[in-house]
Design an enzyme around this catalytic site. Structure first.
Site, PDB file in Angstrom:
ATOM      1  N   VAL A  10     -58.798  20.299 -23.532  1.00  0.00           N
ATOM      2  CA  VAL A  10     -58.703  20.950 -22.226  1.00  0.00           C
ATOM      3  C   VAL A  10     -58.650  22.464 -22.384  1.00  0.00           C
ATOM      4  CG1 VAL A  10     -57.312  21.237 -20.153  1.00  0.00           C
ATOM      5  CG2 VAL A  10     -57.645  18.955 -21.119  1.00  0.00           C
ATOM      6  N   HIS A 171     -49.118  13.761  -9.331  1.00  0.00           N
ATOM      7  CA  HIS A 171     -50.294  13.535 -10.169  1.00  0.00           C
ATOM      8  C   HIS A 171     -50.022  12.339 -11.078  1.00  0.00           C
ATOM      9  CE1 HIS A 171     -53.879  14.232 -12.472  1.00  0.00           C
ATOM     10  NE2 HIS A 171     -53.227  14.585 -13.565  1.00  0.00           N
TER      11      HIS A 171
END
Length: 302
Positions: A10, A171
């Protein structure tokens, strides 16, 4: 300058988007210095010849001094069934990183990418004392992208035919897709789905990451692009309306919890938290989501 903490998939993907677009200088930081250096050597070759910006790599946190934005993508381990699996270790990590960011660049804007996103956003803001408007958890925009994609696949239309797909809340397993706002080619989504189809799609959005992990391991491009959009808005002094995680102080009838809600972002961070009308089912689900996050926070505080 943009500093990115964590040189994994990421972090390096976000760095790629920053350097290849000529957004700003990037410092890539990783506890394993060689990993950061290796990524930077590769990323340096993606910098356009017309760009005045560069990339550096280190394990020295003092190098983040002067950063306009710091992006936290670091992780203590891989989770397989739930983003909360490594909760205590991740909270300890974010507190340590927060102390270093506060020491070296106390005026910066911080994007939290690491999971469990909502809990880490909360503890980072509380531990550092940074303005809640300068600590932005990036995840709900990703969940919204996944929601939009699933709708487009369901009806065999392009994603541009899907309007106002937004996901709020945690999330993780309690995230709340807001079906009442979505339209497909101008038609309200709720008129096109049965309750069974809606429930199935909700589950698909919540477990999208598991399907992705089955085929390729950890995700990187979707979250990188969503983070980059926010970085670009901040650096270029644009206004971006997007769902993001922020510590709430009364908004959505929620206090002292960080979760995904609609916000506006500009060069100063979050400029506005705005409330959208939800139907009764969505409101109840969002309240439940906030309670789940609160319980996770309490489990650490106790």
């Amino acid at each position: 300058m943009i500093s990115i903490i964590g040189a994994g998939r990421v972090g390096s993907s976000i760095a790629f988007l920053c350097v290849s677009s000529g957004l700003d200088d990037v410092v890539l930081i990783d506890r394993t210095k060689d990993d950061a250096i290796g990524e930077s050597l590769d990323l340096a070759n993606a910098i356009p010849s017309t760009s005045k910006f560069s990339i550096d790599a280190t394990d020295d946190f003092s190098k983040i001094s002067g950063s306009d934005i710091v992006v936290v993508t670091a992780s203590t381990g891989v989770y397989m069934q739930s983003r909360t699996e490594n909760l205590s270790q991740q909270v300890s990590m974010i507190k340590d990183i927060g102390a270093k960011i506060k020491q070296y660049c106390p005026s910066t804007i911080v994007l939290i990418i690491s999971n469990p996103l909502d809990v880490l956003t909360y503890f980072f803001q509380k531990e550092t004392g940074f303005s809640r408007f300068k600590v932005i958890g990036v995840a709900s925009s990703l969940d919204s992208s996944r929601f939009r994609f699933l709708i487009s696949k369901k009806f065999s239309v392009s994603q541009s035919d899907v309007s106002d797909a937004i996901v709020l809340g945690e999330h993780d397993i309690s995230m709340v897709p807001i079906f009442s706002k979505v339209s497909v080619k101008g038609k309200p989504l709720l008129t096109l789905l049965s309750d069974e189809e809606k429930n199935s799609m909700t589950q698909d959005v919540r477990e999208y990451w598991k399907k992705l992990r089955k085929y390729k391991g950890r995700s990187q491009y979707g979250i990188a692009k969503n983070a980059f959009d926010i970085l670009e808005a901040i650096k270029n002094s644009n206004t971006l309306s997007v769902p993001a995680c922020v510590v709430l102080e009364g908004e959505y009838q929620t206090n002292d919890v960080a979760m995904g809600v609609p916000v506006k972002i500009n060069q100063n961070g979050i400029s506005e938290i705005y409330e959208i009308a939800l139907n009764s089912e969505e409101s109840s689900m969002l309240n439940l989501s906030s309670e789940i996050i609160k319980n996770l926070i309490t489990s650490i505080e106790n």
